[in-house]
Design a protein around this motif. Structure first.
Motif, PDB file in Angstrom:
ATOM      1  N   ASN A  52       2.631   7.474   8.604  1.00 14.54           N
ATOM      2  CA  ASN A  52       3.665   7.605   9.496  1.00 14.54           C
ATOM      3  C   ASN A  52       3.381   6.311  10.585  1.00 14.54           C
ATOM      4  OD1 ASN A  52       4.887   8.459  12.076  1.00 14.54           O
ATOM      5  ND2 ASN A  52       5.425   9.951  10.816  1.00 14.54           N
ATOM      6  N   ALA A  72       0.723   5.444   0.484  1.00 20.14           N
ATOM      7  CA  ALA A  72      -0.358   6.602   0.972  1.00 20.14           C
ATOM      8  C   ALA A  72       0.397   7.929   0.391  1.00 20.14           C
ATOM      9  CB  ALA A  72      -0.763   6.355   2.227  1.00 20.14           C
ATOM     10  N   GLY A  73       1.064   8.481   1.326  1.00 28.60           N
ATOM     11  CA  GLY A  73       1.938   9.772   0.606  1.00 28.60           C
ATOM     12  C   GLY A  73       3.236   9.374   0.010  1.00 28.60           C
ATOM     13  N   GLY A  74       3.708   7.974   0.325  1.00 25.82           N
ATOM     14  CA  GLY A  74       4.848   7.682  -0.144  1.00 25.82           C
ATOM     15  C   GLY A  74       6.174   8.216   0.412  1.00 25.82           C
ATOM     16  N   GLN A  75       6.299   9.090   1.401  1.00 23.30           N
ATOM     17  CA  GLN A  75       7.166   9.747   1.729  1.00 23.30           C
ATOM     18  C   GLN A  75       8.198   8.853   2.376  1.00 23.30           C
ATOM     19  OE1 GLN A  75       7.831  13.317   1.644  1.00 23.30           O
ATOM     20  NE2 GLN A  75       6.223  12.648  -0.100  1.00 23.30           N
ATOM     21  N   SER A  76       7.710   7.866   3.153  1.00 24.46           N
ATOM     22  CA  SER A  76       8.703   6.781   3.708  1.00 24.46           C
ATOM     23  C   SER A  76       8.761   5.585   2.742  1.00 24.46           C
ATOM     24  CB  SER A  76       8.175   6.381   5.043  1.00 24.46           C
ATOM     25  OG  SER A  76       8.049   7.300   5.734  1.00 24.46           O
ATOM     26  N   LEU A  77       7.804   5.213   2.238  1.00 26.54           N
ATOM     27  CA  LEU A  77       7.696   3.794   1.436  1.00 26.54           C
ATOM     28  C   LEU A  77       8.656   4.086   0.281  1.00 26.54           C
ATOM     29  CD1 LEU A  77       6.466   1.234   1.060  1.00 26.54           C
ATOM     30  CD2 LEU A  77       5.017   2.064  -0.922  1.00 26.54           C
ATOM     31  N   SER A  80       9.524  16.540  10.141  1.00 28.98           N
ATOM     32  CA  SER A  80      10.223  16.972   8.753  1.00 28.98           C
ATOM     33  C   SER A  80       9.975  18.475   8.251  1.00 28.98           C
ATOM     34  CB  SER A  80       9.741  15.929   7.739  1.00 28.98           C
ATOM     35  OG  SER A  80      10.471  16.041   6.680  1.00 28.98           O
ATOM     36  N   ASP A 120       7.307  10.792  15.089  1.00 29.86           N
ATOM     37  CA  ASP A 120       6.792  11.443  16.228  1.00 29.86           C
ATOM     38  C   ASP A 120       5.450  11.439  16.536  1.00 29.86           C
ATOM     39  OD1 ASP A 120       9.196  12.867  16.261  1.00 29.86           O
ATOM     40  OD2 ASP A 120       8.681  14.222  14.456  1.00 29.86           O
ATOM     41  N   HIS A 145      -0.157  15.427   7.726  1.00 27.81           N
ATOM     42  CA  HIS A 145       0.433  15.897   8.654  1.00 27.81           C
ATOM     43  C   HIS A 145       0.035  17.443   8.752  1.00 27.81           C
ATOM     44  CE1 HIS A 145       2.734  12.392   9.799  1.00 27.81           C
ATOM     45  NE2 HIS A 145       3.598  12.464   8.543  1.00 27.81           N
ATOM     46  N   LEU A 148      -4.919   0.630   8.256  1.00 29.65           N
ATOM     47  CA  LEU A 148      -5.346   1.445   9.256  1.00 29.65           C
ATOM     48  C   LEU A 148      -6.328   2.295   8.610  1.00 29.65           C
ATOM     49  CD1 LEU A 148      -5.017   2.744  12.132  1.00 29.65           C
ATOM     50  CD2 LEU A 148      -3.012   3.895  11.148  1.00 29.65           C
ATOM     51  N   VAL A 154       0.880  -1.341   0.010  1.00 29.09           N
ATOM     52  CA  VAL A 154      -0.033   0.119  -0.045  1.00 29.09           C
ATOM     53  C   VAL A 154       0.887   1.393  -0.059  1.00 29.09           C
ATOM     54  CG1 VAL A 154      -1.423   1.327   1.629  1.00 29.09           C
ATOM     55  CG2 VAL A 154      -1.868  -1.006   1.137  1.00 29.09           C
ATOM     56  N   THR A 190       1.137  11.103   5.382  1.00 31.41           N
ATOM     57  CA  THR A 190      -0.286  10.966   6.208  1.00 31.41           C
ATOM     58  C   THR A 190       0.105  10.577   7.680  1.00 31.41           C
ATOM     59  OG1 THR A 190      -0.671   8.619   5.538  1.00 31.41           O
ATOM     60  CG2 THR A 190      -1.445  10.391   3.824  1.00 31.41           C
ATOM     61  N   GLY A 202      13.602  19.453  12.445  1.00 30.21           N
ATOM     62  CA  GLY A 202      12.783  18.862  11.649  1.00 30.21           C
ATOM     63  C   GLY A 202      13.037  17.421  11.248  1.00 30.21           C
ATOM     64  N   TYR A 204      14.274  13.325  12.268  1.00 33.86           N
ATOM     65  CA  TYR A 204      13.900  12.366  13.035  1.00 33.86           C
ATOM     66  C   TYR A 204      14.487  12.584  14.486  1.00 33.86           C
ATOM     67  CZ  TYR A 204      11.380   9.107  10.075  1.00 33.86           C
ATOM     68  OH  TYR A 204      10.428   8.641   9.269  1.00 33.86           O
ATOM     69  N   LYS A 224      10.754  16.879  21.045  1.00 34.29           N
ATOM     70  CA  LYS A 224      11.813  15.847  20.502  1.00 34.29           C
ATOM     71  C   LYS A 224      13.113  16.463  20.341  1.00 34.29           C
ATOM     72  CE  LYS A 224      11.449  16.371  15.324  1.00 34.29           C
ATOM     73  NZ  LYS A 224      10.825  15.719  14.286  1.00 34.29           N
TER      74      LYS A 224
HETATM   75  C1  LIG Z   1      13.019  13.911   4.654  1.00 34.05           C
HETATM   76  C2  LIG Z   1      11.998  13.038   5.583  1.00 34.05           C
HETATM   77  C3  LIG Z   1      12.046  13.619   6.742  1.00 34.05           C
HETATM   78  C4  LIG Z   1      11.419  12.949   7.620  1.00 34.05           C
HETATM   79  N1  LIG Z   1      11.216  13.249   9.150  1.00 34.05           N
HETATM   80  C5  LIG Z   1      10.228  13.062   9.958  1.00 34.05           C
HETATM   81  C6  LIG Z   1      10.301  13.174  11.211  1.00 34.05           C
HETATM   82  O1  LIG Z   1      10.921  14.300  11.799  1.00 34.05           O
HETATM   83  N2  LIG Z   1       9.448  12.638  12.074  1.00 34.05           N
HETATM   84  C7  LIG Z   1       8.542  11.824  11.625  1.00 34.05           C
HETATM   85  O2  LIG Z   1       7.743  11.075  12.472  1.00 34.05           O
HETATM   86  N3  LIG Z   1       8.405  11.258  10.483  1.00 34.05           N
HETATM   87  C8  LIG Z   1       9.413  11.942   9.467  1.00 34.05           C
HETATM   88  N4  LIG Z   1       9.315  11.458   8.059  1.00 34.05           N
HETATM   89  C9  LIG Z   1       8.491  10.275   7.591  1.00 34.05           C
HETATM   90  C10 LIG Z   1       7.263  10.849   7.258  1.00 34.05           C
HETATM   91  O3  LIG Z   1       6.677  12.034   7.821  1.00 34.05           O
HETATM   92  C11 LIG Z   1       6.098   9.884   7.650  1.00 34.05           C
HETATM   93  O4  LIG Z   1       6.489   8.783   7.744  1.00 34.05           O
HETATM   94  C12 LIG Z   1       5.485   9.795   6.136  1.00 34.05           C
HETATM   95  O5  LIG Z   1       4.736  10.917   6.229  1.00 34.05           O
HETATM   96  C13 LIG Z   1       4.667   8.449   6.026  1.00 34.05           C
HETATM   97  O6  LIG Z   1       3.445   8.659   5.682  1.00 34.05           O
HETATM   98  P1  LIG Z   1       2.885   8.394   4.154  1.00 34.05           P
HETATM   99  O7  LIG Z   1       1.799   8.780   3.843  1.00 34.05           O
HETATM  100  O8  LIG Z   1       3.933   9.219   3.112  1.00 34.05           O
HETATM  101  O9  LIG Z   1       3.183   6.790   4.097  1.00 34.05           O
HETATM  102  P2  LIG Z   1       3.739   5.876   2.736  1.00 34.05           P
HETATM  103  O10 LIG Z   1       5.338   6.312   2.671  1.00 34.05           O
HETATM  104  O11 LIG Z   1       2.902   5.877   1.948  1.00 34.05           O
HETATM  105  O12 LIG Z   1       3.680   4.432   3.651  1.00 34.05           O
HETATM  106  C14 LIG Z   1       4.588   4.153   4.835  1.00 34.05           C
HETATM  107  C15 LIG Z   1       4.232   2.689   5.357  1.00 34.05           C
HETATM  108  O13 LIG Z   1       2.861   2.664   5.790  1.00 34.05           O
HETATM  109  C16 LIG Z   1       2.257   1.951   4.917  1.00 34.05           C
HETATM  110  N5  LIG Z   1       0.636   2.495   4.938  1.00 34.05           N
HETATM  111  C17 LIG Z   1       0.616   3.724   4.556  1.00 34.05           C
HETATM  112  N6  LIG Z   1      -0.714   4.105   4.761  1.00 34.05           N
HETATM  113  C18 LIG Z   1      -1.342   2.949   5.474  1.00 34.05           C
HETATM  114  C19 LIG Z   1      -2.584   2.762   5.930  1.00 34.05           C
HETATM  115  N7  LIG Z   1      -3.643   3.603   6.115  1.00 34.05           N
HETATM  116  N8  LIG Z   1      -2.895   1.411   6.367  1.00 34.05           N
HETATM  117  C20 LIG Z   1      -2.061   0.383   6.214  1.00 34.05           C
HETATM  118  N9  LIG Z   1      -0.656   0.716   5.856  1.00 34.05           N
HETATM  119  C21 LIG Z   1      -0.492   1.764   5.340  1.00 34.05           C
HETATM  120  C22 LIG Z   1       2.624   1.544   3.655  1.00 34.05           C
HETATM  121  O14 LIG Z   1       2.439   0.287   3.279  1.00 34.05           O
HETATM  122  C23 LIG Z   1       4.281   1.781   3.991  1.00 34.05           C
HETATM  123  O15 LIG Z   1       4.602   0.549   4.420  1.00 34.05           O
HETATM  124  C24 LIG Z   1      10.172  12.029   7.217  1.00 34.05           C
HETATM  125  C25 LIG Z   1      10.123  11.870   6.150  1.00 34.05           C
HETATM  126  C26 LIG Z   1      11.119  12.445   5.041  1.00 34.05           C
HETATM  127  C27 LIG Z   1      11.060  12.065   3.578  1.00 34.05           C
END
Ligand SMILES: Cc1cc2nc3c(=O)[nH]c(=O)nc-3n(C[C@H](O)[C@H](O)[C@H](O)COP(=O)(O)OP(=O)(O)OC[C@H]3O[C@@H](n4cnc5c(N)ncnc54)[C@H](O)[C@@H]3O)c2cc1C
Length: 294
Positions: free
Chosen positions: A119, A35-40, A106, A128, A82, A171, A33, A115, A195, A197, A189
């Motif tokens: 996260n 969502a925002g792709g920021q971690s994936l 971040s 966080d 967020h 979720l 899956v 999202t 900003g 981790y 933190k």
């Molecule tokens: C440069 C940078 C700095 C960052 N700094 C921080 C920080 O300081 N603090 C912090 O907390 N985070 C930080 N992050 C992480 C970021 O904020 C979150 O982890 C990110 O927002 C994850 O959300 P996403 O929607 O992009 O998830 P995605 O990257 O799309 O997904 C993350 C994971 O969750 C799964 N997933 C997503 N949504 C669902 C759902 N609804 N149900 C089940 N599974 C799901 C996906 O399959 C994947 O495994 C940072 C990221 C970057 C790129």
């Protein structure tokens, strides 16, 4: 030019049911899956995970909401960004700590796209939102084709990037109970770059009886164990007592003994333990002040 990402099939379900059907259709490891792709996407670019199918749920607007109810408390859809949480007037007024926490996740670009659900599901011990959700005694609603279940935020992450989420589950909602009267909550933190981790983080919720005796307390720590954790022995130091600076210092000491951080590229395990001592004392004091004014 060399490909930086492998081939995969990109699927865009239009409803939650469609997304859940796709999830149950493919085996674990075969699909993921997004969502925002920021971690994936970071993991995919490094080929740490290589799914054949990517199920993009970002378009499921039904999972993007913030609702407050007098009885049921705060409900946040998993796809809420967020930035939406940070800037929500309801959250700023009633759950200030959530908005404050989001301000330091971040950069604004990541917060605009990432999202809260993504996260939490990423399961990073240094994320966080989860420590704050633990301090707020939040529940997470998980949905599959078989139905729904809820799990406490504190029981959700079990190890580095490991959560209680089953392969066929999403979720869907974060549920935060209304704060009891005379409750103060604070999160801080420590990170070397603003900003970034956390090297260590702490969230503390304190409820006072007659504005004096601590009737309830929750202390949650981030980045200092394999998963976000509660410092229950430190909570016991404060519970049932009139909280003083000395007691908060003792709670900080006990919390640092409960933490089990590892040395990483930035800071040593010993340094993280010192951070826990200081953060719990400092954040506890601020939560106490808020509880007195609540
Ligand atoms: C440069 C940078 C700095 C960052 N700094 C921080 C920080 O300081 N603090 C912090 O907390 N985070 C930080 N992050 C992480 C970021 O904020 C979150 O982890 C990110 O927002 C994850 O959300 P996403 O929607 O992009 O998830 P995605 O990257 O799309 O997904 C993350 C994971 O969750 C799964 N997933 C997503 N949504 C669902 C759902 N609804 N149900 C089940 N599974 C799901 C996906 O399959 C994947 O495994 C940072 C990221 C970057 C790129």
């Amino acid at each position: 030019m060399k490909d930086i990402i492998f081939d995969f099939e990109y699927l865009t379900p239009k409803t939650l049911k469609e997304a859940l059907e796709l999830l149950s259709k493919y085996d674990e490891g075969e699909c993921k899956v997004i969502a925002g792709g920021q971690s994936l996407l970071v993991l995919m670019k490094h080929k740490l995970i290589t799914p054949n199918y990517l199920i993009d749920i970002k378009g499921l607007s039904d999972l993007d909401y913030i609702k407050l109810d007098d009885k049921q408390g705060l409900k946040i859809g998993a796809l809420t960004t967020h930035r939406a949480i940070e800037t929500s007037p309801i959250i700023q007024k009633e759950f200030t700590v959530l908005s404050e926490m989001e301000q330091n996740v971040s950069s604004v670009e990541t917060r605009n796209w990432g999202t809260i659900g993504g996260n939490v599901c990423h399961g990073d011990p240094g994320g966080d939102p989860t420590p704050v959700l633990i301090a707020l005694n939040a529940n997470l609603k998980l949905t599959s084709l078989k139905g729904e279940r809820t799990i406490k935020a504190e029981d959700f992450t079990s190890n580095y990037y490991e959560t209680a989420l089953q392969h066929d589950e999403l979720l869907t909602e974060i549920q935060v109970p209304n704060l009891a009267p005379n409750t103060g909550v604070k999160f801080t933190k420590f990170s070397q770059i603003a900003g970034d981790y956390a090297n260590a983080s702490a969230a503390v919720s304190i409820t006072l009886d007659n504005k004096e005796i601590c009737s309830d307390v929750r202390i949650a720590l981030g980045s200092v164990a394999v998963a976000p954790m509660r410092a229950k022995k430190a909570e016991d130091i404060l519970k049932g007592k009139k909280i003083s600076d000395e007691l908060l210092a003792e709670a900080g000491q006990i919390a640092s003994e409960e933490a089990s951080p590892t040395t990483d590229a930035e800071v040593s395990a010993e340094y993280k333990k010192e951070l826990v001592k200081v953060l719990v004392r400092r954040v506890g004091k601020e939560a106490l002040e808020r509880a007195k004014k609540a």
